[in-house]
Enzyme design. Structure first.
Site, mmCIF file in Angstrom:
data_model
loop_
_atom_site.group_PDB
_atom_site.id
_atom_site.type_symbol
_atom_site.label_atom_id
_atom_site.label_comp_id
_atom_site.label_asym_id
_atom_site.label_seq_id
_atom_site.Cartn_x
_atom_site.Cartn_y
_atom_site.Cartn_z
ATOM 1 N N GLU A 57 8.639 65.514 42.134
ATOM 2 C CA GLU A 57 9.277 64.692 41.131
ATOM 3 C C GLU A 57 10.481 63.946 41.719
ATOM 4 O O GLU A 57 10.979 64.304 42.788
ATOM 5 C CB GLU A 57 9.739 65.577 39.960
ATOM 6 C CG GLU A 57 8.623 66.375 39.296
ATOM 7 C CD GLU A 57 7.692 65.536 38.429
ATOM 8 O OE1 GLU A 57 7.644 64.300 38.605
ATOM 9 O OE2 GLU A 57 6.993 66.118 37.583
ATOM 10 N N HIS A 80 6.036 59.798 41.534
ATOM 11 C CA HIS A 80 5.903 61.062 42.260
ATOM 12 C C HIS A 80 4.575 61.100 43.013
ATOM 13 O O HIS A 80 3.616 60.425 42.644
ATOM 14 C CB HIS A 80 6.051 62.271 41.331
ATOM 15 C CG HIS A 80 4.886 62.549 40.435
ATOM 16 N ND1 HIS A 80 4.982 62.546 39.060
ATOM 17 C CD2 HIS A 80 3.592 62.880 40.699
ATOM 18 C CE1 HIS A 80 3.814 62.853 38.529
ATOM 19 N NE2 HIS A 80 2.948 63.049 39.512
ATOM 20 N N ASP A 86 -1.748 70.561 45.276
ATOM 21 C CA ASP A 86 -0.944 71.307 44.317
ATOM 22 C C ASP A 86 -1.808 72.161 43.384
ATOM 23 O O ASP A 86 -3.037 72.057 43.365
ATOM 24 C CB ASP A 86 -0.085 70.345 43.484
ATOM 25 C CG ASP A 86 -0.814 69.059 43.098
ATOM 26 O OD1 ASP A 86 -2.042 69.108 42.902
ATOM 27 O OD2 ASP A 86 -0.159 68.012 42.996
ATOM 28 N N ASN A 88 6.313 57.930 37.383
ATOM 29 C CA ASN A 88 7.678 57.987 37.905
ATOM 30 C C ASN A 88 7.698 57.960 39.431
ATOM 31 O O ASN A 88 8.690 58.310 40.062
ATOM 32 C CB ASN A 88 8.410 59.223 37.377
ATOM 33 C CG ASN A 88 7.722 60.534 37.762
ATOM 34 O OD1 ASN A 88 6.733 60.541 38.504
ATOM 35 N ND2 ASN A 88 8.245 61.643 37.271
#
Length: 246
Positions: free
Chosen positions: A143, A138, A67, A136
């Site tokens: 997400e 991810h 990313d 979370n």
């Protein structure tokens, strides 16, 4: 899925580095999928040490990063281009032409995403993908509730992710709100995956990823369906798992 719980962050990093080194020894022209952030940082240092001490050869390796932030130039110290070059690439003998990182400054982000996936396909796919995991659950910047069939795409970062990444910036307001990320589908096409996690703040995410229901609400849970995944943890990150390999 194989789970290895090590005694420390240092041991976790060395275990991962040895697996990557073994991949390169067995296939010198391997295509590696690489991650940024604090979790893999020591792993990269271990790989640099192996390169310098016993000559681990990266000259035929190709790398694709997971990313990059949108709107930050490669020269920006907070960019993932900058992170990779200054923490890894400049210390090994990888060829610059074999390094691929999404261009967060591209004029057409959708085209950049499509072209990035095509580059991965043209290189025969990713042999070994390194992943971290967010609080979370991810992976990459995928997400919660992002569709599993998504390929490389533009992502709006969750508030929790922005808060977690704000430690790398002078102010939380400086954290970009959007990024380019390999999608879940792109990640799942990798032949082998290593998931790294350290610290007690990752224990719940690891638990969801490894033992929870497979759901977009916990993106990393999809890894339960991959044919070759090694989860490497320190003791704190593995604290919620009932039965683990030490």
């Amino acid at each position: 899925m194989r789970i290895i719980v090590t005694k420390s962050y240092d041991a976790m990093s060395m275990t991962a580095a040895k697996i990557i080194a073994g991949q390169i020894y067995l296939k010198p022209n391997s295509t590696l999928g690489l991650a940024t952030g604090s979790t893999p940082l020591l792993m990269y240092k271990k790989l640099i040490d192996i390169h310098k001490s016993i000559g681990l050869d990266f000259s035929a390796v190709t790398s694709f990063n997971l990313d990059e932030y949108i709107g930050i130039s490669p020269e920006n110290p907070e960019s993932y281009h900058y992170f990779m070059y200054n923490n890894f690439f400049k210390y090994i003998n990888i060829m610059p032409k074999n390094i691929y990182i999404p261009d967060g400054m591209a004029a057409d982000i959708n085209k950049e995403c499509h072209d990035y996936d095509q580059l991965i396909k043209n290189n025969g796919g990713i042999d070994l993908q390194v992943l971290g995991i967010g609080k979370n659950a991810h992976i990459g910047f995928n997400e919660p509730d992002i569709k599993f069939e998504t390929t490389t795409h533009k992502v709006k970062l969750d508030d929790e992710t922005i808060e977690a990444n704000s430690r790398f910036f002078a102010d939380a307001k400086q954290v970009p709100r959007y990024a380019i990320s390999m999608g879940i589908k792109t990640i799942m096409f990798a032949k082998k995956i290593i998931l790294l996690a350290n610290g007690k703040n990752k224990a719940e995410a690891v638990f969801k990823a490894v033992t929870g229901k497979i759901s977009p609400a916990a993106p990393a849970s999809i890894l339960q369906l991959h044919q070759d995944v090694i989860v490497i943890l320190d003791k704190e990150a593995g604290a919620m798992l009932p039965h683990v390999e030490n």
